[in-house]
Design a protein around this motif. Structure first.
Motif, PDB file in Angstrom:
ATOM      1  N   GLY A  74      19.119  14.510  -4.738  1.00 22.01           N
ATOM      2  CA  GLY A  74      20.201  14.913  -5.627  1.00 22.01           C
ATOM      3  C   GLY A  74      20.490  13.844  -6.651  1.00 22.01           C
ATOM      4  N   GLU A  75      20.888  14.263  -7.834  1.00 24.62           N
ATOM      5  CA  GLU A  75      21.259  13.298  -8.872  1.00 24.62           C
ATOM      6  C   GLU A  75      22.563  12.599  -8.513  1.00 24.62           C
ATOM      7  OE1 GLU A  75      20.573  15.037 -13.010  1.00 24.62           O
ATOM      8  OE2 GLU A  75      20.593  16.803 -11.711  1.00 24.62           O
ATOM      9  N   THR A  76      23.520  13.359  -8.009  1.00 24.38           N
ATOM     10  CA  THR A  76      24.828  12.833  -7.626  1.00 24.38           C
ATOM     11  C   THR A  76      25.269  13.566  -6.361  1.00 24.38           C
ATOM     12  OG1 THR A  76      26.121  14.499  -8.800  1.00 24.38           O
ATOM     13  CG2 THR A  76      25.412  12.564 -10.076  1.00 24.38           C
ATOM     14  N   PRO A  77      26.275  13.053  -5.658  1.00 25.01           N
ATOM     15  CA  PRO A  77      26.793  13.809  -4.518  1.00 25.01           C
ATOM     16  C   PRO A  77      27.249  15.218  -4.894  1.00 25.01           C
ATOM     17  CG  PRO A  77      27.565  11.553  -4.410  1.00 25.01           C
ATOM     18  CD  PRO A  77      26.872  11.700  -5.738  1.00 25.01           C
ATOM     19  N   THR A  78      27.872  15.360  -6.054  1.00 20.87           N
ATOM     20  CA  THR A  78      28.305  16.690  -6.476  1.00 20.87           C
ATOM     21  C   THR A  78      27.116  17.619  -6.678  1.00 20.87           C
ATOM     22  OG1 THR A  78      30.317  15.843  -7.503  1.00 20.87           O
ATOM     23  CG2 THR A  78      29.535  17.977  -8.266  1.00 20.87           C
ATOM     24  N   SER A  79      26.042  17.130  -7.283  1.00 13.44           N
ATOM     25  CA  SER A  79      24.872  17.986  -7.494  1.00 13.44           C
ATOM     26  C   SER A  79      24.256  18.386  -6.159  1.00 13.44           C
ATOM     27  CB  SER A  79      23.841  17.287  -8.377  1.00 13.44           C
ATOM     28  OG  SER A  79      23.114  16.295  -7.672  1.00 13.44           O
ATOM     29  N   ALA A  80      24.285  17.491  -5.173  1.00 19.18           N
ATOM     30  CA  ALA A  80      23.748  17.837  -3.851  1.00 19.18           C
ATOM     31  C   ALA A  80      24.569  18.952  -3.211  1.00 19.18           C
ATOM     32  CB  ALA A  80      23.734  16.602  -2.953  1.00 19.18           C
ATOM     33  N   VAL A  81      25.894  18.922  -3.404  1.00 23.36           N
ATOM     34  CA  VAL A  81      26.738  19.990  -2.866  1.00 23.36           C
ATOM     35  C   VAL A  81      26.443  21.303  -3.580  1.00 23.36           C
ATOM     36  CG1 VAL A  81      29.124  20.795  -2.623  1.00 23.36           C
ATOM     37  CG2 VAL A  81      28.554  18.405  -2.150  1.00 23.36           C
ATOM     38  N   MET A  82      26.210  21.251  -4.878  1.00 20.50           N
ATOM     39  CA  MET A  82      25.945  22.473  -5.631  1.00 20.50           C
ATOM     40  C   MET A  82      24.561  23.050  -5.308  1.00 20.50           C
ATOM     41  SD  MET A  82      28.705  23.009  -7.209  1.00 20.50           S
ATOM     42  CE  MET A  82      29.857  21.997  -6.271  1.00 20.50           C
ATOM     43  N   ASP A  83      23.559  22.171  -5.138  1.00 18.45           N
ATOM     44  CA  ASP A  83      22.172  22.632  -4.981  1.00 18.45           C
ATOM     45  C   ASP A  83      21.739  22.781  -3.530  1.00 18.45           C
ATOM     46  OD1 ASP A  83      22.013  22.572  -7.735  1.00 18.45           O
ATOM     47  OD2 ASP A  83      21.116  20.565  -7.805  1.00 18.45           O
ATOM     48  N   ARG A  84      22.362  22.065  -2.614  1.00 25.80           N
ATOM     49  CA  ARG A  84      22.023  22.078  -1.185  1.00 25.80           C
ATOM     50  C   ARG A  84      20.517  21.980  -0.939  1.00 25.80           C
ATOM     51  NH1 ARG A  84      25.501  25.745  -3.288  1.00 25.80           N
ATOM     52  NH2 ARG A  84      25.010  27.496  -1.923  1.00 25.80           N
ATOM     53  N   PRO A  85      19.872  20.900  -1.406  1.00 26.58           N
ATOM     54  CA  PRO A  85      18.413  20.794  -1.287  1.00 26.58           C
ATOM     55  C   PRO A  85      17.968  20.614   0.168  1.00 26.58           C
ATOM     56  CG  PRO A  85      19.323  18.740  -2.094  1.00 26.58           C
ATOM     57  CD  PRO A  85      20.460  19.714  -2.056  1.00 26.58           C
ATOM     58  N   GLY A  86      16.715  20.948   0.418  1.00 27.50           N
ATOM     59  CA  GLY A  86      16.156  20.821   1.762  1.00 27.50           C
ATOM     60  C   GLY A  86      15.531  19.481   2.047  1.00 27.50           C
ATOM     61  N   ASP A  87      15.390  18.632   1.044  1.00 26.38           N
ATOM     62  CA  ASP A  87      14.782  17.316   1.232  1.00 26.38           C
ATOM     63  C   ASP A  87      15.826  16.400   1.871  1.00 26.38           C
ATOM     64  OD1 ASP A  87      13.448  14.940   1.166  1.00 26.38           O
ATOM     65  OD2 ASP A  87      13.207  14.858  -1.010  1.00 26.38           O
ATOM     66  N   ARG A  88      15.851  16.385   3.202  1.00 31.79           N
ATOM     67  CA  ARG A  88      16.864  15.636   3.937  1.00 31.79           C
ATOM     68  C   ARG A  88      16.208  14.876   5.092  1.00 31.79           C
ATOM     69  NH1 ARG A  88      21.430  20.446   4.813  1.00 31.79           N
ATOM     70  NH2 ARG A  88      20.877  21.600   2.904  1.00 31.79           N
ATOM     71  N   THR A  89      16.733  13.696   5.366  1.00 31.99           N
ATOM     72  CA  THR A  89      16.360  12.923   6.543  1.00 31.99           C
ATOM     73  C   THR A  89      17.645  12.549   7.263  1.00 31.99           C
ATOM     74  OG1 THR A  89      14.406  12.035   5.413  1.00 31.99           O
ATOM     75  CG2 THR A  89      15.146  10.887   7.407  1.00 31.99           C
ATOM     76  N   VAL A  90      17.664  12.712   8.571  1.00 36.70           N
ATOM     77  CA  VAL A  90      18.890  12.570   9.350  1.00 36.70           C
ATOM     78  C   VAL A  90      18.715  11.461  10.382  1.00 36.70           C
ATOM     79  CG1 VAL A  90      20.590  13.779  10.773  1.00 36.70           C
ATOM     80  CG2 VAL A  90      19.228  15.064   9.085  1.00 36.70           C
TER      81      VAL A  90
END
Length: 403
Positions: A373-389
């Motif tokens: 995500g570009e910013t935290p807000t963009s991550a909330v809007m786009d909900r991308p699948g590229d995640r590591t937990v």
């Protein structure tokens, strides 16, 4: 472990060192950082670094995620919905243990490493639903921290034997004692709350009260909850879930209730419902009231909504509150992550306002989410699948799959 080239809460690039379960260094990026024997390097690839999600209001025992879609059959009102669930929950295509385990797996893979789940206990199901949630907690004990609430969905006074089953659940391993609508469901608020708080005192556990009651009735129940919290010295151990009707009064009523909750450290949790009164989130944060977010039931016999993804539910929290400014959308993320974590662990500091972005400093436990995500807000809007937990300093999921 070094986590390289990440952006903490969307800030400038940094490298983060994790030793054991905690963050021990946050430094400027070093592309030629030397590695030592046995040291792991996790490549951040410029992704955002956020605290992992904490879902503090979920009903794992009623999930139908992963099963064929089922038309909604519930009627109006809590009692009617409860009876509909009671009629159908045993008839699902796979067993309850498998359903609960699958949903918890989905949640962890999408970034949730702290979970507070209700488990219905009543004279119909006994401890069967509780045992399924406890089994899933054990299966995923190294991937997530799960607290289980013994929850009397049918109330405590309408069916003989309900109180005994609730106490049996606490003896069987439940971490929290629940209650529900002391006025509108059991119609004896003093007796209902006395029973719940007495069990909490006897078993040394926190309290979580479902409160769907409207307006003045809800505020009356909240006042009784606060009275008992103060009298028993249970500050930091009591949570009011939902509380839809608490915030539709006058400004002085809202201000007084916010002050009272802050004074007694009584928390609240929302599931970001649509079409109902929103919470005064900024006012609650400025006062220091602990607020958490949850997904509630997920495609179950109560509702067709929910998918195991707290990033989706964070979007819903921001959307239902009309948030557009980045600071407010990011505050929704803070509520969904550290807000809920501070409910599960009252030793954690409360959020101090809508600009507070905790959870990623030296000394914090490494429950982390790397997300594109570009910013935290963009991550909330786009909900991308590229995640590591990460949970307690260990990578437990990547690209929406458990490791």
């Amino acid at each position: 472990m070094w986590i390289t080239d990440v952006r903490s809460w969307g800030g400038p690039p940094c490298d983060v060192r994790v030793e054991g379960e905690h963050i021990t260094q946050v430094t400027a990026p070093s592309p030629d950082r030397p590695s030592t024997t046995g040291e792991v390097v996790l490549e951040g690839r410029g992704r955002l670094l956020l605290p992992a999600f904490a879902d503090v209001h979920v009903h794992l025992d009623s999930t139908r995620l992963g099963l064929p879609f089922r038309p909604h059959t519930g009627g109006p009102g809590v009692w009617t919905m409860m009876l509909n669930d009671r009629e159908h929950w045993r008839d699902a295509e796979v067993g309850l243990v498998e359903r609960v385990d699958h949903t918890l797996e989905l949640m962890i893979a999408r970034g949730t490493t702290r979970v507070r789940s209700f488990a219905q206990v009543d004279v119909d199901c006994g401890l069967e639903r509780l045992e399924a949630v406890l089994a899933a907690r054990e299966t995923h004990s190294e991937r997530a921290e799960v607290q289980v609430i013994a929850f009397p969905q049918a109330g405590l006074l309408r069916e003989q034997g309900s109180v005994e089953v609730l106490e049996e659940a606490l003896r069987a391993g439940a971490d929290v004692v629940g209650g529900i609508d002391p006025c509108s469901l059991d119609r004896d608020p003093a007796r209902h709350l006395d029973l719940v708080f007495e069990l909490a005192q006897r078993h040394t556990v926190p309290v979580d009260i479902h409160l769907h009651e409207p307006g003045e009735l809800g505020r009356f129940s909240a006042d009784l909850i606060c009275e008992r919290t103060e009298a028993l010295g249970m500050q930091g151990q009591v949570l009011i879930s939902h509380g839809y009707g608490l915030w539709d009064g006058t400004e002085p009523q809202t201000a007084a209730l916010v002050e009272r909750l802050a004074e007694l450290d009584v928390a609240t949790a929302t599931v970001a419902p649509g079409g109902r009164q929103t919470l005064p989130l900024a006012q609650l944060a400025e006062a220091g009231v602990r607020v958490g977010l949850g997904e509630d039931g997920q495609r179950d016999y109560w509702s067709p909504y929910g998918n195991g993804d707290m990033l989706d539910r964070t979007w819903q929290l921001a959307f239902t509150h009309g948030f557009r400014a980045d600071a407010l959308v990011e505050h929704a993320l803070a509520v969904a992550t550290r807000g809920g974590a501070s409910i599960m662990d009252p030793g954690m500091p409360r959020l101090t306002g809508v600009e507070d972005r905790p959870g990623l400093a030296v000394g914090d436990r490494a429950d982390l989410l790397l997300v594109a995500g570009e910013t935290p807000t963009s991550a909330v809007m786009d909900r991308p699948g590229d995640r590591t937990v990460l949970h307690r300093g260990r990578v437990v999921a990547d690209a929406l799959r458990l490791l």
